[in-house]
Design an enzyme around this catalytic site. Structure first.
Site, short mmCIF file in Angstrom:
data_model
loop_
_atom_site.label_atom_id
_atom_site.label_comp_id
_atom_site.label_asym_id
_atom_site.label_seq_id
_atom_site.Cartn_x
_atom_site.Cartn_y
_atom_site.Cartn_z
CB SER A 250 -18.61 9.58 -1.10
OG SER A 250 -19.83 8.87 -1.24
CE LYS B 142 -17.06 7.68 1.80
NZ LYS B 142 -16.34 6.59 1.23
CG HIS C 105 -20.83 10.27 3.10
ND1 HIS C 105 -20.79 8.97 2.63
CD2 HIS C 105 -21.50 10.98 2.17
CE1 HIS C 105 -21.41 8.91 1.45
NE2 HIS C 105 -21.84 10.12 1.15
CG ASN C 106 -19.22 5.65 4.11
OD1 ASN C 106 -19.29 6.66 3.43
ND2 ASN C 106 -18.52 4.60 3.75
CD GLU D 78 -23.33 4.94 1.73
OE1 GLU D 78 -22.59 5.88 1.43
OE2 GLU D 78 -23.03 3.75 1.52
P1 NDP Z 1 -9.81 -2.80 -3.77
O1 NDP Z 1 -10.03 -2.42 -2.39
O2 NDP Z 1 -10.12 -4.18 -4.13
O3 NDP Z 1 -8.31 -2.45 -4.21
C1 NDP Z 1 -7.74 -2.96 -5.34
C2 NDP Z 1 -6.37 -2.36 -5.54
O4 NDP Z 1 -5.60 -2.48 -4.33
C3 NDP Z 1 -5.58 -3.05 -6.63
O5 NDP Z 1 -4.95 -2.07 -7.38
C4 NDP Z 1 -4.59 -3.89 -5.84
O6 NDP Z 1 -3.38 -4.16 -6.56
C5 NDP Z 1 -4.30 -2.99 -4.67
N1 NDP Z 1 -3.71 -3.67 -3.53
C6 NDP Z 1 -4.28 -4.56 -2.70
N2 NDP Z 1 -3.43 -4.93 -1.74
C7 NDP Z 1 -2.28 -4.25 -1.97
C8 NDP Z 1 -1.02 -4.18 -1.31
N3 NDP Z 1 -0.78 -4.91 -0.20
N4 NDP Z 1 -0.07 -3.36 -1.81
C9 NDP Z 1 -0.31 -2.63 -2.90
N5 NDP Z 1 -1.48 -2.64 -3.57
C10 NDP Z 1 -2.45 -3.45 -3.10
O7 NDP Z 1 -10.63 -1.92 -4.78
P2 NDP Z 1 -11.48 -0.60 -4.78
O8 NDP Z 1 -10.97 0.15 -5.93
O9 NDP Z 1 -12.92 -0.96 -4.73
O10 NDP Z 1 -11.21 0.22 -3.42
C11 NDP Z 1 -10.07 0.99 -3.17
C12 NDP Z 1 -10.30 1.80 -1.92
O11 NDP Z 1 -11.37 2.72 -2.15
C13 NDP Z 1 -10.71 1.00 -0.69
O12 NDP Z 1 -10.17 1.58 0.45
C14 NDP Z 1 -12.21 1.17 -0.66
O13 NDP Z 1 -12.75 0.97 0.63
C15 NDP Z 1 -12.33 2.59 -1.13
N6 NDP Z 1 -13.62 2.98 -1.69
C16 NDP Z 1 -14.31 2.13 -2.50
C17 NDP Z 1 -15.52 2.50 -3.02
C18 NDP Z 1 -16.25 1.58 -3.91
O14 NDP Z 1 -17.40 1.91 -4.27
N7 NDP Z 1 -15.68 0.48 -4.33
C19 NDP Z 1 -16.12 3.81 -2.73
C20 NDP Z 1 -15.29 4.66 -1.93
C21 NDP Z 1 -14.09 4.23 -1.43
P3 NDP Z 1 -3.21 -5.51 -7.41
O15 NDP Z 1 -3.77 -5.23 -8.75
O16 NDP Z 1 -1.74 -5.71 -7.43
O17 NDP Z 1 -3.93 -6.60 -6.66
#
Ligand code: NDP
Length: 478
Positions: free
Chosen positions: A129, A183, A186-187, A190
């Site tokens: 988080s 987690k 936590h959400n 939140e």
């Molecule tokens: P995304 O959820 O948009 O993830 C993007 C990444 O996922 C890219 O690297 C993309 O690769 C990859 N991806 C998507 N589909 C696939 C697949 N089928 N196989 C392999 N790689 C794949 O971005 P975030 O960084 O925001 O989130 C990542 C995780 O973290 C999620 O589970 C989210 O819920 C969690 N999270 C997010 C927070 C936030 O504030 N954003 C906070 C806490 C947790 P490519 O470049 O090839 O498309």
């Protein structure tokens, strides 16, 4: 030199986490499904390049990491994680650790953990988080998995976690789904925290007719007091911000339609599964769902109109704003008490032994609900880790007694003024029912016995299990 850890998924969260890991002196191998992104990430890493091994193929990536290999998967939650794990698995060896750091449903984590049980590989479900900023400079990290796998990653994770007065906000919380469950809650908390703030904002905006700048000043003031927290701080900042187009407060230009990605809903579903009341969190999730019905709400306002009530009855504005502050504190206690009660039940249900004082501790910094208040929860649970409910610990009981009058005045004023306060009211209802030794379920039991012959217990312990209902008894109607 081999990398200490690997990371797959250079999206917003993954990139920032990788930079954080590299910056803290850990060598890290990185891989992304779309290789162009890996190159771009490496170019942007500047002076941290020395600690980063960019890899274009899974083979190179796996080979770059020191066994047993901890590999963080930080990609879109859900099916993509299963796909990525299936692609990775054939390249791994005994004791390698796949770490899902996304917002997984803990039931998926349990399933993935079980699926790998006999493979020689291990799995960690890790809640992270703090958003983008947290990932980059210090998140709160909730780890679930075997103790042995935790030992392998403890050093790296401790180096990147947020710190609260020198104590790292990361901990091993238990086996399999424990980290992702915590987690999720936590959400859920939140959601409640944010909804309660939104309800108070509504009273200030629609009840007291204050403008964004005036409301910002109120929240900024509260942030210097007992409500001091990241969410109160950013609420003040949000209210101060001007729209680049036109210069009006940006909040006044934002559509009142909230999104949700599932963690709030999962908290409520799991609470209901275990029969734990989490009414403030439920109200917050439902409020987001109502917010999403923008068109229906606008149509309903045309049909029903706003409630035909006099303007808010507030004679002393300063005293009422003090009441709002205390009401928010009281309601917040209710929401946290519910969240911790859900975790206590889950701990029993799933055999995790969740350490409550530790959970409160690692939420004190790094995460979205970080606050002064969590330090007080840490102290309360450290003194009494097995207490039935946070609100009966001496410190919180005193706080509830001190602030629940304000919550009652605020809820009743808002209700009479026609302003919706579902989460604040839920917290108040929770206190009022939880603290009442003699409730009203006697009538429910009588009704159930009347129509369904369900039977009841007697207060005198005597042995009569059915009421004198005559022909109504046992009609079998549901
Ligand atoms: P995304 O959820 O948009 O993830 C993007 C990444 O996922 C890219 O690297 C993309 O690769 C990859 N991806 C998507 N589909 C696939 C697949 N089928 N196989 C392999 N790689 C794949 O971005 P975030 O960084 O925001 O989130 C990542 C995780 O973290 C999620 O589970 C989210 O819920 C969690 N999270 C997010 C927070 C936030 O504030 N954003 C906070 C806490 C947790 P490519 O470049 O090839 O498309």
């Amino acid at each position: 030199e081999q990398a200490e850890i690997g990371l797959i998924g250079l999206g917003v969260m993954g990139s920032n986490l990788a930079l954080n890991i590299a910056e803290k002196g850990n060598r890290i191998a990185v891989f992304n499904r779309t290789p162009a992104r890996t190159g771009e990430f490496y170019e942007e890493a500047g002076s941290l390049k020395d600690n980063i091994v960019p890899c274009e193929t899974i083979e190179d990536f796996v080979a770059a990491i020191r066994p047993p290999r901890p590999i963080i998967i930080m990609i879109k939650a859900g099916a993509p994680v299963d796909e990525q794990m299936a692609l990775l698995e054939p390249h791994l060896q005994q004791n390698d650790i796949m770490i899902d750091a996304g917002n997984a449903n803990f039931r998926d984590t349990m399933r993935r953990f079980d699926a790998l049980k006999d493979s020689g590989l291990t799995f960690i479900g890790m809640g992270v988080s703090g958003g983008e900023e947290g990932a980059r400079h210090g998140p709160s990290i909730m780890v679930g998995g075997t103790e042995a796998s935790w030992k392998r990653v403890e050093k790296v994770l401790t180096s990147i976690a947020a710190q609260y007065h020198g104590e790292p906000c990361v901990a091993w919380l238990g086996e399999n789904g424990a980290g992702h469950f915590v987690k999720t809650i936590h959400n859920g908390i939140e959601y409640a925290d944010m909804q309660m703030i939104a309800e108070i904002y509504g009273i200030l905006r629609d009840g007291l007719k204050m403008d964004a700048a005036e409301i910002a000043a109120v929240f900024a003031g509260w942030n210097r007091g007992r409500l001091n927290s990241y969410l109160i701080e950013i609420t003040a900042k949000v209210l101060e911000a001007a729209d680049p187009i036109g210069g009006r407060p940006i909040v006044d230009m934002i559509l009142d339609k909230a999104g949700q990605k599932g963690t709030g809903k999962w908290s409520v579903i799991e609470a209901q599964n275990m029969g734990v009341p989490a009414t403030a969190i439920e109200a917050a999730v439902a409020a987001r769902s109502i917010s999403a019905l923008k068109d229906e709400r606008e149509a309903a306002e045309k049909v029903l109109g706003l409630p035909a009530v006099p303007p808010l009855a507030v004679s002393d504005k300063a005293a009422f704003i003090k009441d709002l502050e205390n009401a928010l504190l009281a309601a917040k206690i209710g929401a946290y008490a519910q969240g911790f009660a859900v975790m206590a039940a889950a701990s029993r249900e799933f055999g995790w032994s969740l350490p409550m004082p530790t959970i409160a501790k690692i939420w004190r910094a790094g995460c979205i609900i970080r606050s002064q208040f969590l330090d007080e929860i840490t102290t309360a649970f450290t003194r009494d880790p097995h207490v039935a409910n946070l609100i009966v610990t001496p410190a919180f009981a005193a706080m509830v007694r001190e602030t629940d009058g304000a919550l009652r005045r605020v809820v009743s004023t808002a209700v009479l003024g026609g302003l919706p306060v579902p989460a604040l009211a839920a917290a108040l209802g929770y206190f009022d029912s939880y603290r009442r030794g003699r409730g009203t379920a006697n009538i429910i039991q009588a009704q159930r016995d009347f129509f369904g012959a369900h039977g009841f217990d007697r207060i005198d312990g005597a042995d009569s299990h059915h009421g004198p209902w005559g022909s109504g008894l046992g009609t079998g109607a549901a």
